[in-house]
Design a protein around this motif. Sequence first.
Motif, PDB file in Angstrom:
ATOM      1  N   ALA A  29      57.735  50.813  45.165  1.00  0.00           N
ATOM      2  CA  ALA A  29      57.648  52.486  45.032  1.00  0.00           C
ATOM      3  C   ALA A  29      56.522  53.131  44.206  1.00  0.00           C
ATOM      4  CB  ALA A  29      59.275  52.865  44.539  1.00  0.00           C
ATOM      5  N   GLU A  30      57.351  54.808  44.995  1.00  0.00           N
ATOM      6  CA  GLU A  30      56.384  56.168  43.252  1.00  0.00           C
ATOM      7  C   GLU A  30      56.828  55.572  42.291  1.00  0.00           C
ATOM      8  OE1 GLU A  30      57.236  60.030  44.946  1.00  0.00           O
ATOM      9  OE2 GLU A  30      56.011  60.457  43.080  1.00  0.00           O
ATOM     10  N   ASP A  31      57.533  55.044  41.920  1.00  0.00           N
ATOM     11  CA  ASP A  31      57.766  55.300  39.901  1.00  0.00           C
ATOM     12  C   ASP A  31      57.338  53.985  39.835  1.00  0.00           C
ATOM     13  OD1 ASP A  31      58.858  58.284  40.060  1.00  0.00           O
ATOM     14  OD2 ASP A  31      60.621  57.529  40.419  1.00  0.00           O
ATOM     15  N   ASP A  32      57.204  52.963  40.974  1.00  0.00           N
ATOM     16  CA  ASP A  32      57.119  51.577  40.216  1.00  0.00           C
ATOM     17  C   ASP A  32      55.350  51.891  39.561  1.00  0.00           C
ATOM     18  OD1 ASP A  32      58.878  50.867  41.140  1.00  0.00           O
ATOM     19  OD2 ASP A  32      58.018  49.891  42.979  1.00  0.00           O
ATOM     20  N   VAL A  33      55.173  50.694  38.502  1.00  0.00           N
ATOM     21  CA  VAL A  33      54.374  50.846  37.386  1.00  0.00           C
ATOM     22  C   VAL A  33      53.487  49.245  38.013  1.00  0.00           C
ATOM     23  CG1 VAL A  33      53.310  51.279  35.410  1.00  0.00           C
ATOM     24  CG2 VAL A  33      55.185  52.077  35.905  1.00  0.00           C
ATOM     25  N   PRO A  34      52.593  49.617  38.916  1.00  0.00           N
ATOM     26  CA  PRO A  34      51.873  48.145  38.703  1.00  0.00           C
ATOM     27  C   PRO A  34      50.459  48.213  37.949  1.00  0.00           C
ATOM     28  CG  PRO A  34      49.729  50.669  40.155  1.00  0.00           C
ATOM     29  CD  PRO A  34      51.529  51.073  39.198  1.00  0.00           C
ATOM     30  N   LEU A  35      50.428  46.842  37.547  1.00  0.00           N
ATOM     31  CA  LEU A  35      49.855  46.447  36.052  1.00  0.00           C
ATOM     32  C   LEU A  35      48.049  46.100  36.232  1.00  0.00           C
ATOM     33  CD1 LEU A  35      52.108  42.842  35.963  1.00  0.00           C
ATOM     34  CD2 LEU A  35      51.840  45.356  34.685  1.00  0.00           C
ATOM     35  N   ILE A  36      47.438  47.334  36.096  1.00  0.00           N
ATOM     36  CA  ILE A  36      46.106  47.105  36.291  1.00  0.00           C
ATOM     37  C   ILE A  36      44.821  46.554  35.123  1.00  0.00           C
ATOM     38  CG2 ILE A  36      44.110  48.942  36.604  1.00  0.00           C
ATOM     39  CD1 ILE A  36      46.155  49.890  38.674  1.00  0.00           C
ATOM     40  N   CYS A  37      43.769  45.341  36.578  1.00  0.00           N
ATOM     41  CA  CYS A  37      43.047  45.060  35.941  1.00  0.00           C
ATOM     42  C   CYS A  37      41.858  46.277  35.506  1.00  0.00           C
ATOM     43  CB  CYS A  37      43.484  43.752  36.453  1.00  0.00           C
ATOM     44  SG  CYS A  37      42.078  42.511  35.463  1.00  0.00           S
ATOM     45  N   GLN A  38      41.553  46.442  34.276  1.00  0.00           N
ATOM     46  CA  GLN A  38      39.628  47.013  34.512  1.00  0.00           C
ATOM     47  C   GLN A  38      38.460  46.244  34.559  1.00  0.00           C
ATOM     48  OE1 GLN A  38      42.206  46.737  32.673  1.00  0.00           O
ATOM     49  NE2 GLN A  38      40.546  46.841  30.449  1.00  0.00           N
ATOM     50  N   GLU A  39      38.943  44.735  33.373  1.00  0.00           N
ATOM     51  CA  GLU A  39      37.936  43.978  33.461  1.00  0.00           C
ATOM     52  C   GLU A  39      38.802  42.899  33.568  1.00  0.00           C
ATOM     53  OE1 GLU A  39      36.360  45.441  29.372  1.00  0.00           O
ATOM     54  OE2 GLU A  39      34.919  43.555  29.508  1.00  0.00           O
ATOM     55  N   ALA A  40      37.472  41.960  33.414  1.00  0.00           N
ATOM     56  CA  ALA A  40      37.614  40.567  33.334  1.00  0.00           C
ATOM     57  C   ALA A  40      38.280  40.046  31.774  1.00  0.00           C
ATOM     58  CB  ALA A  40      37.086  39.861  32.945  1.00  0.00           C
ATOM     59  N   CYS A  41      39.507  39.667  31.773  1.00  0.00           N
ATOM     60  CA  CYS A  41      40.127  39.552  30.697  1.00  0.00           C
ATOM     61  C   CYS A  41      39.492  38.171  29.541  1.00  0.00           C
ATOM     62  CB  CYS A  41      42.026  38.812  30.679  1.00  0.00           C
ATOM     63  SG  CYS A  41      41.784  37.387  31.709  1.00  0.00           S
ATOM     64  N   ASN A  42      40.442  37.385  28.587  1.00  0.00           N
ATOM     65  CA  ASN A  42      39.307  37.094  27.315  1.00  0.00           C
ATOM     66  C   ASN A  42      39.651  35.696  27.980  1.00  0.00           C
ATOM     67  OD1 ASN A  42      37.873  38.459  26.424  1.00  0.00           O
ATOM     68  ND2 ASN A  42      40.025  39.017  24.783  1.00  0.00           N
ATOM     69  N   LEU A  43      41.140  35.270  28.515  1.00  0.00           N
ATOM     70  CA  LEU A  43      41.153  34.422  29.442  1.00  0.00           C
ATOM     71  C   LEU A  43      40.158  33.495  30.009  1.00  0.00           C
ATOM     72  CD1 LEU A  43      44.928  35.684  28.341  1.00  0.00           C
ATOM     73  CD2 LEU A  43      45.006  32.657  29.024  1.00  0.00           C
ATOM     74  N   LEU A  44      40.039  34.438  31.406  1.00  0.00           N
ATOM     75  CA  LEU A  44      38.873  34.355  32.431  1.00  0.00           C
ATOM     76  C   LEU A  44      37.911  33.538  31.255  1.00  0.00           C
ATOM     77  CD1 LEU A  44      38.537  33.809  35.173  1.00  0.00           C
ATOM     78  CD2 LEU A  44      37.933  36.718  35.800  1.00  0.00           C
ATOM     79  N   VAL A  45      37.012  34.342  30.266  1.00  0.00           N
ATOM     80  CA  VAL A  45      36.249  34.848  30.018  1.00  0.00           C
ATOM     81  C   VAL A  45      36.078  32.881  29.128  1.00  0.00           C
ATOM     82  CG1 VAL A  45      35.163  35.270  28.459  1.00  0.00           C
ATOM     83  CG2 VAL A  45      35.570  37.143  30.339  1.00  0.00           C
ATOM     84  N   ALA A  46      37.464  32.701  28.193  1.00  0.00           N
ATOM     85  CA  ALA A  46      37.356  31.536  28.097  1.00  0.00           C
ATOM     86  C   ALA A  46      37.205  30.087  29.015  1.00  0.00           C
ATOM     87  CB  ALA A  46      38.555  31.400  27.411  1.00  0.00           C
ATOM     88  N   GLU A  47      38.290  30.686  30.226  1.00  0.00           N
ATOM     89  CA  GLU A  47      38.213  29.116  31.652  1.00  0.00           C
ATOM     90  C   GLU A  47      36.275  29.290  32.031  1.00  0.00           C
ATOM     91  OE1 GLU A  47      40.360  28.247  32.171  1.00  0.00           O
ATOM     92  OE2 GLU A  47      40.249  27.156  34.155  1.00  0.00           O
ATOM     93  N   VAL A  48      35.550  30.980  32.265  1.00  0.00           N
ATOM     94  CA  VAL A  48      34.343  30.759  32.591  1.00  0.00           C
ATOM     95  C   VAL A  48      33.500  29.666  31.431  1.00  0.00           C
ATOM     96  CG1 VAL A  48      32.332  31.349  32.858  1.00  0.00           C
ATOM     97  CG2 VAL A  48      34.719  32.435  33.302  1.00  0.00           C
ATOM     98  N   ARG A  49      33.573  29.859  30.858  1.00  0.00           N
ATOM     99  CA  ARG A  49      33.538  28.760  29.346  1.00  0.00           C
ATOM    100  C   ARG A  49      33.339  26.748  29.671  1.00  0.00           C
ATOM    101  NH1 ARG A  49      33.906  26.525  24.248  1.00  0.00           N
ATOM    102  NH2 ARG A  49      32.225  26.124  23.013  1.00  0.00           N
ATOM    103  N   ALA A  50      34.880  26.613  30.061  1.00  0.00           N
ATOM    104  CA  ALA A  50      34.499  25.536  31.347  1.00  0.00           C
ATOM    105  C   ALA A  50      34.260  25.324  31.290  1.00  0.00           C
ATOM    106  CB  ALA A  50      36.872  25.159  30.477  1.00  0.00           C
TER     107      ALA A  50
END
Lengths: 287, 211
Positions: free
Chosen positions: B180-201
């Motif tokens: 709905a118009e007033d709802d707030v989506p969660l935006i991802c503008q850049e890979a997070c540090n958890l993903l970076v840590a997972e990339v390392r693994a």
Amino acid sequence: MPDAPPAHPDTALLIVGHGSTVNPDSGAPSLAHAAAIRKRGIFARVGCVFWKEEPSLRDWPFLFNDDSDIRQVCVVPNFISEGYFTRTVIPRELGLDPSAAVTHRVGTEQRWVYCPPVGNHPAMTDLLLQRAREVAPGVREEETSLLIVGHGTGLNDNSAVAAKRQAELLRERSRYAAVLSTYMEEPPLIADWATLTDTPNVVVVPFFISDGLHSYQDIPVLLGIETEPTASASERLRGGEVFAQNPRRLHGRSLYYASAIGTEAHFADIIVEQALGALAPAVATSA
Amino acid sequence: MKETFLIGQIIALASADGGCELRHRDDAGRPARELEPHADPEDAAALALYDDAGNYRPLKTAPNLRHGWRLALDGQEGLRLALELFYPARLGAWRVYQRGRLDTTPLRETLGRQTGMYRVTAKLTDEQADALVGRFCRSDGGCLRAIFWRRDRAGTVPSTRLPPEKFDPACDQTTGKTLAEDDVPLICQEACNLLVAEVRAVVKGERPAGE
């Protein structure tokens, strides 16, 4: 501590922590200090950013961007040493000017003031001494070696300096038979504590921000008081048991192991002082 | 109580006294007496820390927010602080997006910037990236953010294994329906540090990239 400082309605405080993707205890002190400082009403806003948790350092454009009254942001690293993180990672990820203490942000027109890490504060020496006495009450200090443990890393030559400086300051007080700075990853290694010391009592104080991975799980193994890394502090329902069994008898000595210095509630005062201390000359210049 | 807006797994309800109450959206219709009452916005930090099973939640936008609580707030500042603790920096990211000023960073730049123990993440192959992002970032069990970053400057999609809705801020990542118009989506503008840590693994062979 001095009297409560005056309120700064145009200033936000940003505490920078390391944090962890696996251990909830790592970021906990920064969050607790932030909540404590918020309740004092010194700054317009108080927030945290983390290297390994959320909000990320890279989220800085999304902080304090809804309040045009906030003209400056004090960035205080909740880090012990002036090293790899404070010199390389934090300025890079926060987009701070590497050659100046103040960065002017285009768009919000805020000035972001990069403050010294908490580990540089002069109160650290007294806090370490206080921790050492609390963990080993009544021991004869002239028969005791005090070991300050830092991280140490090959990534930055400065990483080990903070613990070394504190050991020197504590030696000058001539209380303990010996005071040594030791490290996890560079010599003198904390794992060699038994050969580095020759006193009947050994007190070990981790010069760390949190009882996270290093002070709660890694160093106990290096000391020989645990055979393998345990669960995190908060996952062990009898929380704090690593620190509850002092002293331990190892190598014919009495070994006392303290919790990390950064869990001390007094760190909230130190964070505030690092922020206001960095602000004072800047205010004087613009006046 | 009347629904005012959704953000991630949280629903904001308007209370009779003009204040606001936050709950897990699954708890929206439950009687208040069944829910653990909270009234301090600072409590949001503890509510966001562990999932229903007591496991640590390093990723606040993961779809594993614990149930069984309600948080009563009596002002905008309390609401802002609570949401900041539940979903750090996400209100600010949405605000910047709405102003048309959101900068995004391709995955290759995020990985190329790393130093120290994460320098190795630059060795992630395109095939590994496709599988890993498809596994790690998926809304069903991974993360509820809508992805705005690309794999590289050429604009390659981060993962061919994710549905188009994953990149749409108008989509409710929990239900797949339109927000709905007033709802707030969660935006991802850049890979997070958890993903970076997972990339390392993944790069170090400790974990497979995909399922």
